[in-house]
Every structure is written in structure tokens, then in C-alpha cells.
Design an enzyme around this catalytic site. Sequence first.
Site, mmCIF file in Angstrom:
data_model
loop_
_atom_site.group_PDB
_atom_site.id
_atom_site.type_symbol
_atom_site.label_atom_id
_atom_site.label_comp_id
_atom_site.label_asym_id
_atom_site.label_seq_id
_atom_site.Cartn_x
_atom_site.Cartn_y
_atom_site.Cartn_z
ATOM 1 N N HIS A 137 9.764 -4.579 4.823
ATOM 2 C CA HIS A 137 10.288 -3.212 4.767
ATOM 3 C C HIS A 137 10.566 -2.677 6.162
ATOM 4 C CE1 HIS A 137 5.919 -2.511 5.012
ATOM 5 N NE2 HIS A 137 6.028 -1.202 5.065
ATOM 6 N N HIS A 159 -2.004 3.954 10.032
ATOM 7 C CA HIS A 159 -0.650 4.441 10.334
ATOM 8 C C HIS A 159 -0.673 5.736 11.144
ATOM 9 C CE1 HIS A 159 -0.252 2.017 6.656
ATOM 10 N NE2 HIS A 159 1.023 1.908 6.877
ATOM 11 N N HIS A 194 0.817 -1.226 0.000
ATOM 12 C CA HIS A 194 0.000 0.000 0.000
ATOM 13 C C HIS A 194 0.854 1.281 0.000
ATOM 14 C CE1 HIS A 194 0.098 -0.605 4.624
ATOM 15 N NE2 HIS A 194 1.095 0.150 4.241
ATOM 16 N N GLU A 200 3.275 -5.747 8.784
ATOM 17 C CA GLU A 200 2.025 -5.613 8.009
ATOM 18 C C GLU A 200 1.608 -6.940 7.378
ATOM 19 O OE1 GLU A 200 2.562 -0.863 6.978
ATOM 20 O OE2 GLU A 200 2.787 -2.295 5.358
HETATM 21 C C1 DHB Z 1 6.304 2.899 2.550
HETATM 22 C C2 DHB Z 1 5.717 1.664 2.879
HETATM 23 C C3 DHB Z 1 4.630 1.624 3.763
HETATM 24 O O1 DHB Z 1 4.028 0.474 4.144
HETATM 25 C C4 DHB Z 1 4.110 2.785 4.302
HETATM 26 O O2 DHB Z 1 3.038 2.696 5.112
HETATM 27 C C5 DHB Z 1 4.694 4.011 3.980
HETATM 28 C C6 DHB Z 1 5.791 4.066 3.108
HETATM 29 C C7 DHB Z 1 7.453 2.958 1.595
HETATM 30 O O3 DHB Z 1 8.052 1.942 1.225
HETATM 31 O O4 DHB Z 1 7.768 4.089 1.157
HETATM 32 FE FE FE Z 2 2.505 0.774 5.662
#
Ligand code: DHB
Ligand code: FE
Length: 283
Positions: A195, A59, A12, A242
Site C-alpha cells: 500500500h 504510526h 491493521h 510494513e
Molecule cells: C491504511 C493502511 C495502513 O497500514 C494504515 O496504517 C492506515 C491506513 C489504509 O489502507 O487505509
Molecule cells: Fe499502517
Amino acid sequence: MAKIIGGLTTSHIPAVGNAIARDMQQDDYWKPFFDAYPPIHEWLDKHKPDVAINIYNDHGLGFFLDQMPTFAIGAAHEYINEDEGWGIPVMPPFKGDARLSWHIIEGMVNDEFDITSCQELAVDHGFTVPMQLFWPGLGKNPNLPRAIPISANTVQHPIPTLKRALDFGKSLGRAIRSYPEDIKVVILGTGGLSHQLDGERAGFINREFDEMCMEKIVTDPEALTKISRHELVEKAGAQGTEFLMWMMMRGALGDKVNPLLKNYHIPISNTGAGTMLLECIDD
Ligand code: DHB
Ligand code: FE
């Protein structure tokens, strides 16, 4: 009775929302990511679900660290989006299905899940980017379904375990299937995959772990429940938590699913981006 026809997963990342707003889908950087979506659009055009249950993680727009429900379900007639500062255009409200929401909440509380019900909820990029990816044009798309947001805490520890997330999905599935109206429902599990956006490991991505998760979520989601929350953070990064959303989605689909589409691409912004279409197999 209501029928769950399948599950969809997607990352997302807000930069995806920007790429859509600027019509950059065919640029070299974005094409390998966006190419996964037209086959999903065809599937959605064919099956036309009436409702999308959008399992996402807030978030900091709908909830913040001062009040953080472990599991929250929207029970509103519509859900508003507000500017989070990412530069994504604010979207018009999303239509809900409050009757189905309350049926789900009733069923899941009977099933001993403690749910926070939300008659008002601002939905962030975790909810809106997937809606745009699956139903391009949103309000202008004749197939845009009613939507019910379900948010789980992946932000403030202690977060739910992977087992609890899968069990949540199983209970959600039972509640939906007991709804007396003949509607078709699709379940979205959004966010992930690996991530980490902050700290010493900022930029961390783990392709091997992501690919294992994408395989096991189809064939053996129970095996994934053996991963501890600590191990999930270690292997997938601080925001890789997530993946819980994917487990919640998977639990609702039943034992066997047919993986009609799988795409994995890195990097998109800071994230390993996974997209899947899992069709339910009738018992
Ligand atoms: C990014 C990924 C995310 O899940 C998020 O909530 C905000 C930014 C990213 O990779 O930039
Ligand atoms: Fe996110």
C-alpha cells in the site's frame, strides 16, 4: 519452558476497526476479508496461548519523528490506547507481561540487538486492530492473552533491512524459548501488505508481489532477505515497508511452519490485505 506455537499475520487498516465497531463484518465489501478469521479463532480457542507478542509499527502515537527507535519492546504491566483521529473507539488498556518482556530484552541485548525498552507505551491501530481481529470482544473474550508490543521503525528512513528483520525474529525466538515458565506464545506480524497512502503513487497495490511474499514467507523467508529496502518501497509502496513486521514474526517461528490458513483480498481501504496462520512444527 516457553513454547512458540505459531504465527499470525494480518493487515491493521484502521477502517477495519471502524467496520468492527459498526458490526459490518457481513457486508459485501467486508465479508471476503472477515471470513478468514473464524478458523483462526477456532485454532486460538483450541491452543489458548498465554501471551501474544504483537509485532507492529507505530504510526506516530507512541513515537514520533523526533524520537524514533529502530526496535522497541514494551516492558510495561499494561499498554494504553489513545484516540488517533480515525474514529475507532478507544480501547481499555491491554495487560502486559513485564517479566517475560525483560527476559526477552535481556536475551536479545546479549545477542547483540540494541533494543529500546519501554516501561510506558501508547499502542496505536497497528497493535489494536489485530488484537480485535484475533480476539473479538477483547476484555470480554476469555481467551484474550497477555500482550507484549514490539515496534520497528517503518516510517523514518533508514528503516531496518529485511535481513535484519528476519534475524531479529530469530533472536526473539531464542529469547522466548529460553524462558523457564511453561507458557504458550503466539507471534503476531501485522501491517502490510502492499500500500501507498500518499504522493504520486497513492492507491498503489501490487497483488503479484504480495502473493510472492505470502508464498516465500512460508517456504523460503531467506530468499526475501535479498530484497533491498529501495526495492521493497518500489514493489510494495511506501507503506508496504510494513512487511518487515511479517519477517520479524517469521524469524521467531523456526525453520519449518505449516500454513494452516492463507487469505488475500483487495482492496480493503487502500491496502492489499493478507491474513495467515502459520503453525510451528516441533523439531
Ligand atoms: C491504511 C493502511 C495502513 O497500514 C494504515 O496504517 C492506515 C491506513 C489504509 O489502507 O487505509
Ligand atoms: Fe499502517
